[in-house]
Design a protein around this motif. Structure first.
Motif, PDB file in Angstrom:
ATOM      1  N   SER A 143       0.827  -1.214   0.000  1.00 13.90           N
ATOM      2  CA  SER A 143       0.000   0.000   0.000  1.00 13.90           C
ATOM      3  C   SER A 143       0.857   1.257   0.000  1.00 13.90           C
ATOM      4  O   SER A 143       0.597   2.199  -0.759  1.00 13.90           O
ATOM      5  N   LEU A 144       1.868   1.276   0.847  1.00 12.31           N
ATOM      6  CA  LEU A 144       2.754   2.439   0.912  1.00 12.31           C
ATOM      7  C   LEU A 144       3.508   2.649  -0.403  1.00 12.31           C
ATOM      8  O   LEU A 144       3.602   3.778  -0.899  1.00 12.31           O
ATOM      9  N   PHE A 145       4.022   1.580  -0.969  1.00  9.82           N
ATOM     10  CA  PHE A 145       4.746   1.686  -2.232  1.00  9.82           C
ATOM     11  C   PHE A 145       3.820   2.137  -3.352  1.00  9.82           C
ATOM     12  O   PHE A 145       4.222   2.887  -4.240  1.00  9.82           O
ATOM     13  N   SER A 146       2.572   1.689  -3.322  1.00 14.13           N
ATOM     14  CA  SER A 146       1.603   2.103  -4.347  1.00 14.13           C
ATOM     15  C   SER A 146       1.317   3.594  -4.255  1.00 14.13           C
ATOM     16  O   SER A 146       1.289   4.291  -5.280  1.00 14.13           O
ATOM     17  N   THR A 147       1.114   4.083  -3.054  1.00 18.47           N
ATOM     18  CA  THR A 147       0.849   5.506  -2.863  1.00 18.47           C
ATOM     19  C   THR A 147       2.056   6.333  -3.313  1.00 18.47           C
ATOM     20  O   THR A 147       1.907   7.310  -4.063  1.00 18.47           O
ATOM     21  N   CYS A 148       3.239   5.941  -2.866  1.00 16.01           N
ATOM     22  CA  CYS A 148       4.464   6.660  -3.258  1.00 16.01           C
ATOM     23  C   CYS A 148       4.679   6.609  -4.772  1.00 16.01           C
ATOM     24  O   CYS A 148       5.057   7.609  -5.387  1.00 16.01           O
ATOM     25  N   GLY A 149       4.415   5.455  -5.370  1.00 13.19           N
ATOM     26  CA  GLY A 149       4.569   5.312  -6.820  1.00 13.19           C
ATOM     27  C   GLY A 149       3.646   6.238  -7.585  1.00 13.19           C
ATOM     28  O   GLY A 149       4.054   6.874  -8.562  1.00 13.19           O
ATOM     29  N   TYR A 150       2.390   6.330  -7.132  1.00 14.68           N
ATOM     30  CA  TYR A 150       1.454   7.226  -7.809  1.00 14.68           C
ATOM     31  C   TYR A 150       1.965   8.666  -7.772  1.00 14.68           C
ATOM     32  O   TYR A 150       1.997   9.349  -8.798  1.00 14.68           O
ATOM     33  N   PHE A 151       2.361   9.137  -6.600  1.00 12.73           N
ATOM     34  CA  PHE A 151       2.791  10.531  -6.471  1.00 12.73           C
ATOM     35  C   PHE A 151       4.110  10.786  -7.202  1.00 12.73           C
ATOM     36  O   PHE A 151       4.302  11.873  -7.755  1.00 12.73           O
ATOM     37  N   LEU A 152       4.985   9.804  -7.241  1.00 12.79           N
ATOM     38  CA  LEU A 152       6.212   9.930  -8.028  1.00 12.79           C
ATOM     39  C   LEU A 152       5.877  10.045  -9.512  1.00 12.79           C
ATOM     40  O   LEU A 152       6.408  10.908 -10.218  1.00 12.79           O
ATOM     41  N   GLY A 153       4.974   9.205  -9.988  1.00  7.67           N
ATOM     42  CA  GLY A 153       4.546   9.271 -11.386  1.00  7.67           C
ATOM     43  C   GLY A 153       3.837  10.567 -11.717  1.00  7.67           C
ATOM     44  O   GLY A 153       4.051  11.159 -12.780  1.00  7.67           O
ATOM     45  N   ARG A 154       3.003  11.031 -10.810  1.00  5.70           N
ATOM     46  CA  ARG A 154       2.298  12.298 -11.032  1.00  5.70           C
ATOM     47  C   ARG A 154       3.280  13.457 -11.106  1.00  5.70           C
ATOM     48  O   ARG A 154       3.175  14.323 -11.971  1.00  5.70           O
ATOM     49  N   TYR A 155       4.251  13.460 -10.221  1.00  3.89           N
ATOM     50  CA  TYR A 155       5.276  14.511 -10.224  1.00  3.89           C
ATOM     51  C   TYR A 155       6.069  14.485 -11.538  1.00  3.89           C
ATOM     52  O   TYR A 155       6.249  15.519 -12.182  1.00  3.89           O
ATOM     53  N   ALA A 156       6.504  13.306 -11.939  1.00  2.00           N
ATOM     54  CA  ALA A 156       7.274  13.186 -13.184  1.00  2.00           C
ATOM     55  C   ALA A 156       6.427  13.591 -14.383  1.00  2.00           C
ATOM     56  O   ALA A 156       6.908  14.265 -15.303  1.00  2.00           O
ATOM     57  N   GLY A 157       5.154  13.201 -14.385  1.00  2.00           N
ATOM     58  CA  GLY A 157       4.264  13.537 -15.480  1.00  2.00           C
ATOM     59  C   GLY A 157       4.015  15.025 -15.619  1.00  2.00           C
ATOM     60  O   GLY A 157       3.808  15.532 -16.720  1.00  2.00           O
ATOM     61  N   ARG A 158       4.045  15.740 -14.518  1.00  2.00           N
ATOM     62  CA  ARG A 158       3.845  17.191 -14.565  1.00  2.00           C
ATOM     63  C   ARG A 158       5.114  17.921 -14.977  1.00  2.00           C
ATOM     64  O   ARG A 158       5.053  18.995 -15.560  1.00  2.00           O
ATOM     65  N   LYS A 159       6.256  17.391 -14.640  1.00  2.00           N
ATOM     66  CA  LYS A 159       7.530  18.059 -14.920  1.00  2.00           C
ATOM     67  C   LYS A 159       7.995  17.856 -16.358  1.00  2.00           C
ATOM     68  O   LYS A 159       8.704  18.684 -16.907  1.00  2.00           O
ATOM     69  N   ILE A 160       7.586  16.760 -16.944  1.00  2.00           N
ATOM     70  CA  ILE A 160       8.038  16.433 -18.297  1.00  2.00           C
ATOM     71  C   ILE A 160       6.856  16.553 -19.251  1.00  2.00           C
ATOM     72  O   ILE A 160       5.897  15.781 -19.153  1.00  2.00           O
ATOM     73  N   PRO A 161       6.891  17.498 -20.184  1.00  2.00           N
ATOM     74  CA  PRO A 161       5.767  17.678 -21.112  1.00  2.00           C
ATOM     75  C   PRO A 161       5.792  16.589 -22.195  1.00  2.00           C
ATOM     76  O   PRO A 161       6.465  16.706 -23.208  1.00  2.00           O
ATOM     77  N   PHE A 162       5.076  15.525 -21.944  1.00  2.00           N
ATOM     78  CA  PHE A 162       5.099  14.378 -22.838  1.00  2.00           C
ATOM     79  C   PHE A 162       3.779  13.636 -22.666  1.00  2.00           C
ATOM     80  O   PHE A 162       3.224  13.605 -21.572  1.00  2.00           O
ATOM     81  N   ARG A 163       3.274  13.055 -23.710  1.00  2.00           N
ATOM     82  CA  ARG A 163       2.044  12.259 -23.601  1.00  2.00           C
ATOM     83  C   ARG A 163       2.426  10.868 -23.131  1.00  2.00           C
ATOM     84  O   ARG A 163       2.993  10.085 -23.879  1.00  2.00           O
ATOM     85  N   PHE A 164       2.102  10.567 -21.897  1.00  2.00           N
ATOM     86  CA  PHE A 164       2.588   9.366 -21.245  1.00  2.00           C
ATOM     87  C   PHE A 164       1.675   8.155 -21.370  1.00  2.00           C
ATOM     88  O   PHE A 164       2.033   7.088 -20.906  1.00  2.00           O
ATOM     89  N   GLU A 165       0.524   8.299 -21.959  1.00  2.00           N
ATOM     90  CA  GLU A 165      -0.401   7.168 -22.039  1.00  2.00           C
ATOM     91  C   GLU A 165       0.245   5.980 -22.753  1.00  2.00           C
ATOM     92  O   GLU A 165       0.177   4.853 -22.287  1.00  2.00           O
TER      93      GLU A 165
END
Length: 186
Positions: A143-165
């Motif tokens: 659960s902890l790793f899942s939460t951290c992973g989501y926020f890490l991905g969200r942060y990276a997705g906002r910082k890098i202008p790229f279509r990540f789908e």
């Protein structure tokens, strides 16, 4: 089995949840807090429940399941990944994958926790108290790793202008391939 050993097992089992959660964060950067909490809870519950199933099923049935569990995980993750890569809406734009629908969460929870099924056999010689403690630790870490992973991905997705789908789809396929290769070669 010591706490450190249990923690290392929990961390290794949580890596698939962590990777999928990063993909979810990158692809859906505006998820509601309760969606992220539900994802983390489901990943943790499945990571905790699968070793119980492996423990209670025992050695005879585990051998049968281990023959094809990696194919199930590979199939589920590849199907979701391919859907992410090739899905377009009516205008030809990339369609957003809903990582947080109940159906997606169930499929991802099963796919990321299938390897935890065999872990239950490892605890066959442990006391019931140690068994329950270990499986709860496994669920909490996932659960902890899942939460951290989501926020890490969200942060990276906002910082890098790229279509990540599309990248998220490739990542899911690669996770499925990793599970498949690990089981076929090791």
């Amino acid at each position: 089995m010591s706490f450190v050993e249990i923690l290392l097992i929990a961390i290794s089992l949580a890596m698939d949840c962590f990777s999928v959660s990063i993909a979810a964060g990158v692809c859906d950067r505006n998820a509601k807090w309760y969606s992220v909490a539900l994802m983390s809870l489901m990943f943790g519950l499945f990571q905790m429940a699968m070793p119980y199933a492996g423990y209670f099923v025992g050695f005879s049935f585990i051998d049968y399941i281990q023959r094809f569990d990696h194919w199930i995980a590979f199939g589920i993750l590849s199907a979701i990944g391919l859907n992410m890569i090739f899905s377009k809406d009516e205008d030809g734009d990339e369609k957003k994958r809903d990582f947080f629908s109940l159906q997606s969460l169930l499929l991802l929870s099963v796919a990321t926790s299938i390897d935890a099924l065999a872990t239950g056999v490892v605890f066959m010689s442990e006391s019931r108290a140690k068994l329950h403690f270990a499986f709860v630790v496994i669920g909490i870490v996932a659960s902890l790793f899942s939460t951290c992973g989501y926020f890490l991905g969200r942060y990276a997705g906002r910082k890098i202008p790229f279509r990540f789908e599309m990248l998220g789809g490739v990542v899911l396929i690669l996770i499925g391939a990793k599970i498949l290769v690990e089981h076929l070669l090791f």
